[in-house]
Write a protein that holds these residues in place. Structure first.
Motif, PDB file in Angstrom:
ATOM      1  N   HIS A  12      11.900  17.672   9.270  1.00 21.75           N
ATOM      2  CA  HIS A  12      11.064  16.576   9.977  1.00 21.75           C
ATOM      3  C   HIS A  12      11.806  15.228  10.089  1.00 21.75           C
ATOM      4  O   HIS A  12      11.130  14.258  10.233  1.00 21.75           O
ATOM      5  N   TYR A  22       9.826  12.061   8.476  1.00 23.52           N
ATOM      6  CA  TYR A  22       8.556  11.811   8.764  1.00 23.52           C
ATOM      7  C   TYR A  22       7.414  12.179   7.710  1.00 23.52           C
ATOM      8  O   TYR A  22       7.608  13.382   7.054  1.00 23.52           O
ATOM      9  N   THR A  34       5.236  14.230   7.347  1.00 22.63           N
ATOM     10  CA  THR A  34       4.627  15.800   7.380  1.00 22.63           C
ATOM     11  C   THR A  34       3.960  16.217   6.040  1.00 22.63           C
ATOM     12  O   THR A  34       4.135  15.774   4.854  1.00 22.63           O
ATOM     13  N   ASP A  35       3.128  17.080   6.077  1.00 24.79           N
ATOM     14  CA  ASP A  35       2.366  17.569   5.081  1.00 24.79           C
ATOM     15  C   ASP A  35       3.362  18.314   3.951  1.00 24.79           C
ATOM     16  O   ASP A  35       3.331  18.065   2.894  1.00 24.79           O
ATOM     17  N   ARG A  36       4.677  19.009   4.515  1.00 20.54           N
ATOM     18  CA  ARG A  36       5.427  19.291   3.696  1.00 20.54           C
ATOM     19  C   ARG A  36       6.091  18.458   3.161  1.00 20.54           C
ATOM     20  O   ARG A  36       6.640  18.570   1.844  1.00 20.54           O
ATOM     21  N   HIS A  37       6.576  17.263   3.834  1.00 21.19           N
ATOM     22  CA  HIS A  37       7.364  16.323   3.084  1.00 21.19           C
ATOM     23  C   HIS A  37       6.465  15.589   2.002  1.00 21.19           C
ATOM     24  O   HIS A  37       7.016  15.119   0.813  1.00 21.19           O
TER      25      HIS A  37
END
Length: 225
Positions: free
Chosen positions: A186, A189, A191-194
């Motif tokens: 990502h 950015y 993101t949900d994962r981050h």
């Protein structure tokens, strides 16, 4: 009331997508301002990693085909154009670290990286086309802010491609150093994962502690990083 007959031809000026060209550079050249450098940055929005800027002086006789706003190109297209730009143009790259971003704010850090990229060119620019609404402070030549410049100027488009490819490569390496966050996927950015990784593991030295949600998760000790 008599009905108007609809026109049998399309509008003279349809809403065509912007495609960058060499007109801004040519205008500056006619004014005696040559060479012209385009500059742009990548990475203003992410929660982690540096902001990277590039400055590019194109050879009018060797402009790579397909230059466009880096966001409108695929990763493969960007990589191919990146190699062409480095082979056929004068290029300089600079960056501002997460710590510097936190210290002076992302806007100033971005503009400063653009200024340093221009200053690092092997060929001295006489005029600079800068993407956005601001001209970097401290340029040693005239400068011009160009809104949506990466869709209007091939020099700025080339700089946007170089900056984007370089930053993506940097974030792939960051993923090897900090494997818990998925930076290689990502690019920092939000993101949900981050965001989930930040909750689970806390921030790392590459995170921008002045950005939400990191402001919320920061501890007093983080302020000293």
């Amino acid at each position: 009331m008599k009905r108007r007959t609809p026109p049998d031809s399309p509008g003279l000026f349809p809403d065509l997508p912007l495609v960058p060209d060499f007109s801004l550079e040519s205008r500056a050249k006619r004014q005696g301002l040559w060479p012209v450098a385009g500059t742009d940055e990548a990475g203003r929005g992410p929660l982690a990693g540096p902001v990277v800027a590039a400055a590019v002086i194109l050879d009018p006789k060797r402009i790579p085909d397909g230059l466009n706003d880096s966001k409108k190109l695929s990763a493969v297209q960007r990589e191919v154009l990146y190699e062409h730009i480095l082979a056929e143009a004068t290029v300089s790259i600079a960056s501002s670290s997460p710590k510097r971003i936190d210290f002076i704010d992302i806007r100033k850090a971005s503009l400063d990286a653009m200024r340093r990229a221009v200053a690092g060119l092997d060929q001295e620019a006489r005029h600079v086309l800068a993407d956005g609404r601001d001209v970097p402070i401290g340029l040693l030549c005239s400068g011009e802010a160009v809104v949506k410049g990466d869709a209007r100027s091939v020099s700025i488009a080339a700089a946007s491609i170089v900056a984007k490819v370089m930053r993506d490569r940097m974030m792939v390496r960051a993923g090897l150093v900090y494997p818990d966050y998925g930076f290689e996927v990502h690019a920092g950015y939000g993101t949900d994962r981050h965001r989930g990784a930040i909750v689970t593991h806390g921030p790392c030295p590459l995170h921008r502690m002045s950005f939400r949600p990191l402001k919320i998760t920061a501890t007093p000790a983080d302020a000293d990083l």
